[in-house]
Design a protein around this motif. Sequence first.
Motif, PDB file in Angstrom:
ATOM      1  N   HIS A 254       9.016   7.997  -4.356  1.00  0.00           N
ATOM      2  CA  HIS A 254      10.218   7.799  -5.415  1.00  0.00           C
ATOM      3  C   HIS A 254      10.311   6.409  -6.091  1.00  0.00           C
ATOM      4  N   LYS A 255       9.527   5.645  -5.484  1.00  0.00           N
ATOM      5  CA  LYS A 255       9.549   4.175  -6.268  1.00  0.00           C
ATOM      6  C   LYS A 255       8.148   3.761  -6.133  1.00  0.00           C
ATOM      7  N   ASP A 256       7.769   2.586  -6.672  1.00  0.00           N
ATOM      8  CA  ASP A 256       6.586   1.952  -6.592  1.00  0.00           C
ATOM      9  C   ASP A 256       6.143   1.387  -5.173  1.00  0.00           C
ATOM     10  N   VAL A 257       4.815   1.642  -4.966  1.00  0.00           N
ATOM     11  CA  VAL A 257       4.103   1.236  -3.714  1.00  0.00           C
ATOM     12  C   VAL A 257       3.297  -0.045  -3.733  1.00  0.00           C
ATOM     13  N   ALA A 258       3.479  -0.834  -3.173  1.00  0.00           N
ATOM     14  CA  ALA A 258       2.700  -2.035  -3.264  1.00  0.00           C
ATOM     15  C   ALA A 258       1.147  -2.205  -2.962  1.00  0.00           C
ATOM     16  N   PRO A 259       0.388  -2.870  -3.319  1.00  0.00           N
ATOM     17  CA  PRO A 259      -1.059  -2.749  -2.991  1.00  0.00           C
ATOM     18  C   PRO A 259      -1.175  -2.939  -1.425  1.00  0.00           C
ATOM     19  N   GLY A 260      -1.981  -2.285  -0.955  1.00  0.00           N
ATOM     20  CA  GLY A 260      -2.212  -2.622   0.774  1.00  0.00           C
ATOM     21  C   GLY A 260      -1.176  -2.028   1.661  1.00  0.00           C
ATOM     22  N   VAL A 261      -0.299  -1.605   1.262  1.00  0.00           N
ATOM     23  CA  VAL A 261       0.889  -1.225   2.341  1.00  0.00           C
ATOM     24  C   VAL A 261       0.583   0.239   2.676  1.00  0.00           C
ATOM     25  N   PHE A 262       1.269   0.529   3.811  1.00  0.00           N
ATOM     26  CA  PHE A 262       1.296   1.784   4.607  1.00  0.00           C
ATOM     27  C   PHE A 262       2.849   2.546   4.321  1.00  0.00           C
ATOM     28  N   VAL A 263       2.963   3.574   3.390  1.00  0.00           N
ATOM     29  CA  VAL A 263       4.325   3.914   3.420  1.00  0.00           C
ATOM     30  C   VAL A 263       4.437   5.364   4.002  1.00  0.00           C
ATOM     31  N   GLY A 264       5.792   5.780   4.217  1.00  0.00           N
ATOM     32  CA  GLY A 264       5.741   7.356   4.687  1.00  0.00           C
ATOM     33  C   GLY A 264       7.316   7.621   4.658  1.00  0.00           C
ATOM     34  N   GLY A 265       7.275   9.040   4.817  1.00  0.00           N
ATOM     35  CA  GLY A 265       8.893   9.552   4.868  1.00  0.00           C
ATOM     36  C   GLY A 265       9.617  10.144   3.629  1.00  0.00           C
ATOM     37  N   ASN A 266      10.686  10.579   4.191  1.00  0.00           N
ATOM     38  CA  ASN A 266      11.558  10.817   3.122  1.00  0.00           C
ATOM     39  C   ASN A 266      13.165  10.550   3.336  1.00  0.00           C
ATOM     40  N   PRO A 267      13.651   9.582   2.869  1.00  0.00           N
ATOM     41  CA  PRO A 267      13.300   8.858   1.954  1.00  0.00           C
ATOM     42  C   PRO A 267      11.842   7.956   2.195  1.00  0.00           C
ATOM     43  N   MET A 268      10.997   7.403   1.338  1.00  0.00           N
ATOM     44  CA  MET A 268       9.857   6.789   1.544  1.00  0.00           C
ATOM     45  C   MET A 268      10.391   5.286   2.037  1.00  0.00           C
ATOM     46  N   SER A 269       9.579   4.805   3.041  1.00  0.00           N
ATOM     47  CA  SER A 269       9.919   3.450   3.487  1.00  0.00           C
ATOM     48  C   SER A 269       8.797   2.918   3.748  1.00  0.00           C
ATOM     49  N   VAL A 270       8.609   1.378   4.066  1.00  0.00           N
ATOM     50  CA  VAL A 270       7.289   0.928   4.507  1.00  0.00           C
ATOM     51  C   VAL A 270       7.035   0.868   5.969  1.00  0.00           C
ATOM     52  N   ILE A 271       6.168   1.520   6.437  1.00  0.00           N
ATOM     53  CA  ILE A 271       5.878   1.426   7.891  1.00  0.00           C
ATOM     54  C   ILE A 271       5.122   0.235   8.299  1.00  0.00           C
ATOM     55  N   TYR A 272       3.886  -0.173   7.418  1.00  0.00           N
ATOM     56  CA  TYR A 272       3.373  -1.362   7.789  1.00  0.00           C
ATOM     57  C   TYR A 272       3.151  -2.339   6.371  1.00  0.00           C
ATOM     58  N   THR A 273       3.477  -3.596   6.458  1.00  0.00           N
ATOM     59  CA  THR A 273       3.207  -4.398   5.231  1.00  0.00           C
ATOM     60  C   THR A 273       1.698  -4.456   5.002  1.00  0.00           C
ATOM     61  N   LYS A 274       1.180  -5.067   3.782  1.00  0.00           N
ATOM     62  CA  LYS A 274      -0.324  -5.536   3.718  1.00  0.00           C
ATOM     63  C   LYS A 274      -0.858  -6.181   4.881  1.00  0.00           C
ATOM     64  N   GLU A 275      -0.003  -7.277   5.222  1.00  0.00           N
ATOM     65  CA  GLU A 275      -0.356  -8.307   6.412  1.00  0.00           C
ATOM     66  C   GLU A 275      -0.694  -7.497   7.425  1.00  0.00           C
ATOM     67  N   GLU A 276       0.400  -6.482   7.924  1.00  0.00           N
ATOM     68  CA  GLU A 276       0.293  -5.897   9.196  1.00  0.00           C
ATOM     69  C   GLU A 276      -0.754  -5.015   9.154  1.00  0.00           C
ATOM     70  N   MET A 277      -1.085  -4.452   8.052  1.00  0.00           N
ATOM     71  CA  MET A 277      -2.390  -3.495   7.962  1.00  0.00           C
ATOM     72  C   MET A 277      -3.616  -4.233   8.389  1.00  0.00           C
ATOM     73  N   ALA A 278      -3.923  -5.397   7.671  1.00  0.00           N
ATOM     74  CA  ALA A 278      -4.858  -6.261   7.775  1.00  0.00           C
ATOM     75  C   ALA A 278      -5.093  -6.710   9.193  1.00  0.00           C
ATOM     76  N   GLU A 279      -3.962  -6.970   9.837  1.00  0.00           N
ATOM     77  CA  GLU A 279      -3.855  -7.355  11.251  1.00  0.00           C
ATOM     78  C   GLU A 279      -4.322  -6.150  12.327  1.00  0.00           C
ATOM     79  N   ARG A 280      -3.954  -4.863  11.782  1.00  0.00           N
ATOM     80  CA  ARG A 280      -4.266  -3.589  12.564  1.00  0.00           C
ATOM     81  C   ARG A 280      -5.689  -3.230  12.470  1.00  0.00           C
ATOM     82  N   LEU A 281      -6.048  -3.507  11.286  1.00  0.00           N
ATOM     83  CA  LEU A 281      -7.711  -3.179  11.102  1.00  0.00           C
ATOM     84  C   LEU A 281      -8.563  -4.090  11.636  1.00  0.00           C
ATOM     85  N   LYS A 282      -7.931  -5.379  12.034  1.00  0.00           N
ATOM     86  CA  LYS A 282      -8.844  -6.300  12.935  1.00  0.00           C
ATOM     87  C   LYS A 282      -9.124  -5.906  14.411  1.00  0.00           C
ATOM     88  N   MET A 283      -8.405  -5.175  14.902  1.00  0.00           N
ATOM     89  CA  MET A 283      -8.202  -4.647  16.253  1.00  0.00           C
ATOM     90  C   MET A 283      -9.469  -3.738  16.571  1.00  0.00           C
TER      91      MET A 283
END
Length: 170
Positions: A141-170
């Motif tokens: 229902h609103k913009d989603v920033a590049p690289g972030v992980f969102v979900g739910g109703n109402p939609m909210s950010v689950i992981y920021t772009k930086e948190e996603m980058a950190e998770r992908l390193k694991m």
Amino acid sequence: MSRRTTRYPVEGANSLWHVYKTVPFLKVVKNFAVIQLARYSPFLGMKNWLYRTFLGMKVGDQTSFALMVMLDVMFPEKISVGRNTVIGYNTTILAHEYLVKEYRLGDVEIGSEVMIGANTTILPGVTIGDGAIVSAGTLVHKDVAPGVFVGGNPMSVIYTKEEMAERLKM
């Protein structure tokens, strides 16, 4: 950021009663036939060709629309999708809203390398940035920033772009 839609007031009956003053009937019939054919087709390349050729959509190379994706029947040309994006099963992408006293139209821009989970609904006037992930069943229902992980109703950010980058390193 709020959705970017243009509002069109109507008088008398609700705006859906005015639908064929806003979009030609034969355009809706053609769009419906093309969308239904594509919804059931297992051929990804053919779906993209149908969307580009008959609906006027911008669809990037290697983008995949899963089975049963429902595009806006009235204004599909207001939808654009970047390259190598996945649109999950039974997702609905709307570029219009018919309300009681007005209708609204807004472009939907989905970036490249985006993952949209199954059964997601994307409302008019939103942008989903490159590399974003939208969880299954989300109401966008609103913009989603590049690289972030969102979900739910109402939609909210689950992981920021930086948190996603950190998770992908694991």
